[in-house]
Design a protein around this motif. Structure first.
Motif, PDB file in Angstrom:
ATOM      1  N   GLY A   1       1.756   6.258  -9.407  1.00  0.00           N
ATOM      2  CA  GLY A   1       2.294   5.240  -8.516  1.00  0.00           C
ATOM      3  C   GLY A   1       1.966   3.845  -9.004  1.00  0.00           C
ATOM      4  N   CYS A   2       0.757   3.686  -9.536  1.00  0.00           N
ATOM      5  CA  CYS A   2       0.376   2.372 -10.083  1.00  0.00           C
ATOM      6  C   CYS A   2       1.175   2.062 -11.340  1.00  0.00           C
ATOM      7  CB  CYS A   2      -1.120   2.342 -10.392  1.00  0.00           C
ATOM      8  SG  CYS A   2      -2.172   2.322  -8.924  1.00  0.00           S
TER       9      CYS A   2
ATOM     10  N   ASP B   1      -1.965   1.894  -4.560  1.00  0.00           N
ATOM     11  CA  ASP B   1      -1.308   3.186  -4.537  1.00  0.00           C
ATOM     12  C   ASP B   1      -2.382   4.254  -4.654  1.00  0.00           C
ATOM     13  OD1 ASP B   1       0.536   5.481  -5.141  1.00  0.00           O
ATOM     14  OD2 ASP B   1       1.969   3.827  -5.175  1.00  0.00           O
TER      15      ASP B   1
ATOM     16  N   ASP C   1       0.858  -1.180   0.000  1.00  0.00           N
ATOM     17  CA  ASP C   1       0.000   0.000   0.000  1.00  0.00           C
ATOM     18  C   ASP C   1       0.898   1.235   0.000  1.00  0.00           C
ATOM     19  OD1 ASP C   1      -2.094   1.767   0.174  1.00  0.00           O
ATOM     20  OD2 ASP C   1      -2.506   1.382   2.280  1.00  0.00           O
ATOM     21  N   GLU C   2       0.995   1.858  -1.145  1.00  0.00           N
ATOM     22  CA  GLU C   2       1.726   3.106  -1.336  1.00  0.00           C
ATOM     23  C   GLU C   2       3.195   3.055  -0.918  1.00  0.00           C
ATOM     24  OE1 GLU C   2      -0.504   6.339   0.355  1.00  0.00           O
ATOM     25  OE2 GLU C   2      -2.376   5.471  -0.327  1.00  0.00           O
TER      26      GLU C   2
ATOM     27  N   LYS D   1       4.695   0.926 -10.700  1.00  0.00           N
ATOM     28  CA  LYS D   1       4.810  -0.419 -10.135  1.00  0.00           C
ATOM     29  C   LYS D   1       4.201  -1.480 -11.054  1.00  0.00           C
ATOM     30  CE  LYS D   1       4.793   1.762  -5.775  1.00  0.00           C
ATOM     31  NZ  LYS D   1       4.420   3.010  -6.409  1.00  0.00           N
TER      32      LYS D   1
ATOM     33  N   HIS E   1      -3.976  -3.761  -9.602  1.00  0.00           N
ATOM     34  CA  HIS E   1      -3.727  -2.503  -8.900  1.00  0.00           C
ATOM     35  C   HIS E   1      -5.024  -1.988  -8.311  1.00  0.00           C
ATOM     36  CE1 HIS E   1       0.425  -1.551  -9.902  1.00  0.00           C
ATOM     37  NE2 HIS E   1       0.201  -2.025 -11.111  1.00  0.00           N
TER      38      HIS E   1
ATOM     39  N   THR F   1      10.634  -0.744  -3.470  1.00  0.00           N
ATOM     40  CA  THR F   1       9.863  -1.310  -4.571  1.00  0.00           C
ATOM     41  C   THR F   1      10.610  -2.464  -5.239  1.00  0.00           C
ATOM     42  OG1 THR F   1      10.614   0.460  -6.054  1.00  0.00           O
ATOM     43  CG2 THR F   1       8.481   0.765  -4.992  1.00  0.00           C
TER      44      THR F   1
ATOM     45  N   ARG G   1       7.191   3.627  -1.205  1.00  0.00           N
ATOM     46  CA  ARG G   1       8.013   4.652  -1.841  1.00  0.00           C
ATOM     47  C   ARG G   1       9.477   4.252  -1.729  1.00  0.00           C
ATOM     48  NH1 ARG G   1       3.802   5.436  -3.651  1.00  0.00           N
ATOM     49  NH2 ARG G   1       2.464   7.233  -3.424  1.00  0.00           N
TER      50      ARG G   1
END
Length: 90
Positions: free
Chosen positions: A76-77, A71, A40-41, A80, A87, A48, A43
């Motif tokens: 952000g999605c 995210d 979850d989110e 990743k 997602h 990652t 950074r």
């Protein structure tokens, strides 16, 4: 980061992966199980990169259930992509 044996770490040890495999095998055949919520989110490049390794590990030991990642931004999605199967914008 991650917490292993009460300490903050940036990557998981081989022992942590063994524990993860044990937990996965304990629940993956339950009929009510949907999938794995991996992150979850997150950074940071190192974080990652470790999540990518965890995603690949989960897919290897349980190819029948999707891995979810969340995210709060579209960027952000996109960053990743390849870190999960589904997602979830949060």
């Amino acid at each position: 980061g991650f917490v292993e044996n009460g300490k903050n770490v940036r990557t998981l040890s081989a022992d942590a992966y063994k524990k993860m495999e044990y937990m996965v095998n304990a629940v993956k055949h339950h009929p009510a199980f949907f999938g794995w919520d991996l992150y979850d989110e997150p950074r940071g490049a190192e974080m990652t990169a470790e999540l990518k390794r965890q995603y690949e590990f989960l897919r290897k030991i349980d190819p029948d259930h999707p891995v979810l990642g969340g995210d709060n931004t579209a960027g952000g999605c996109i960053d990743k992509q390849g870190h999960c199967d589904i997602h979830l914008p949060r």
